[in-house]
Write a protein that holds these residues in place. Sequence first.
Motif, PDB file in Angstrom:
ATOM      1  N   MET A 161       7.658   6.131  10.941  1.00 56.31           N
ATOM      2  CA  MET A 161       6.216   5.832  11.008  1.00 56.31           C
ATOM      3  C   MET A 161       5.532   6.304   9.727  1.00 56.31           C
ATOM      4  O   MET A 161       4.664   5.610   9.181  1.00 56.31           O
ATOM      5  CB  MET A 161       5.585   6.514  12.226  1.00 56.31           C
TER       6      MET A 161
ATOM      7  N   TRP B 254       3.717   3.724   6.008  1.00 52.54           N
ATOM      8  CA  TRP B 254       2.481   3.717   5.213  1.00 52.54           C
ATOM      9  C   TRP B 254       2.766   3.252   3.781  1.00 52.54           C
ATOM     10  O   TRP B 254       1.977   2.500   3.203  1.00 52.54           O
ATOM     11  CB  TRP B 254       1.838   5.096   5.205  1.00 52.54           C
TER      12      TRP B 254
ATOM     13  N   TYR C 257      -4.425   6.391   9.601  1.00 52.45           N
ATOM     14  CA  TYR C 257      -3.103   5.891   9.952  1.00 52.45           C
ATOM     15  C   TYR C 257      -2.265   6.980  10.619  1.00 52.45           C
ATOM     16  O   TYR C 257      -1.543   6.716  11.589  1.00 52.45           O
ATOM     17  CB  TYR C 257      -2.375   5.363   8.719  1.00 52.45           C
TER      18      TYR C 257
ATOM     19  N   SER D  47      -0.978   6.291  14.362  1.00 47.16           N
ATOM     20  CA  SER D  47       0.454   6.174  14.627  1.00 47.16           C
ATOM     21  C   SER D  47       0.909   7.216  15.652  1.00 47.16           C
ATOM     22  O   SER D  47       1.732   6.920  16.528  1.00 47.16           O
ATOM     23  CB  SER D  47       1.254   6.302  13.325  1.00 47.16           C
TER      24      SER D  47
END
Length: 260
Positions: free
Chosen positions: A203, A207, A223, A227
């Motif tokens: 994860m 990005w 983000y 996430s």
Amino acid sequence: MSIRSHGSALLAVYRSSHESSHTDSTRRKGTKPTAADRSRSADQQVQRGRRRLNQIIESAIKLFSKRGYHLTSVKDIADAGGVSAGLIYQYVKDKQDLLFVSLQRIVELNRRRMPSAIASVENPLEQLISAYRAYCEVIAENREAVLLTYRETNSLDREYRDRLKRMELETNELISGCLRAAVDAGYIVPVNIELTTYQLVMMAHTWALKHWRLGELMDHQTYMWESLLIMLPGILTQSGQTVLSQLLPVSEVKEPLAVD
């Protein structure tokens, strides 16, 4: 040779060069340097050397990313960094060594930042989130290096690749340790620790890998939380859900987390 080993060699090179120049200077002044003077000046020289090494690494990452490893020469990197090729060879033995040191940068940054992030809080679930946040920060600051890692790792000899893999596992263990502690404390249900660790790692990497789109939608802090909110609620216990609700920034509290 690891960055730490490069740092040790760097220390020796710059202490040697400094002691010579400092002795000449003090001779001209007619005074003898004190131990404190030598130590302070040596530290300054080492810091200058580390900045120079970082400058070389940044130039290498940019050119390896733009042209590819095989089409980039050490001279190209030297020219881009405003240094001589000879200076680069004081830090690395060849171009492959330079690629290895460049790819190693992310691992070394995580090794430095994650332990302090974990130590800054006491709750096991908060430690996990702090570790993930630190990891995400490193990825966000070094997107180009992340992409280079995926693109050029196979350009390294097996010995270098194996060393990077071992270092990756050591870094992952910082996250895995937080997960185990959170499970033991009753904040996370029993899970496959290594699989969950890699879910978090991937994860974070996403990005950089998909920044062309994700960067248009949100900043990296958003983000990071978004996430986590996709993944964590499915593995948290009731106690874990409560702790997470208390840790969420106001901007992320859209509705109460479901607590069974």
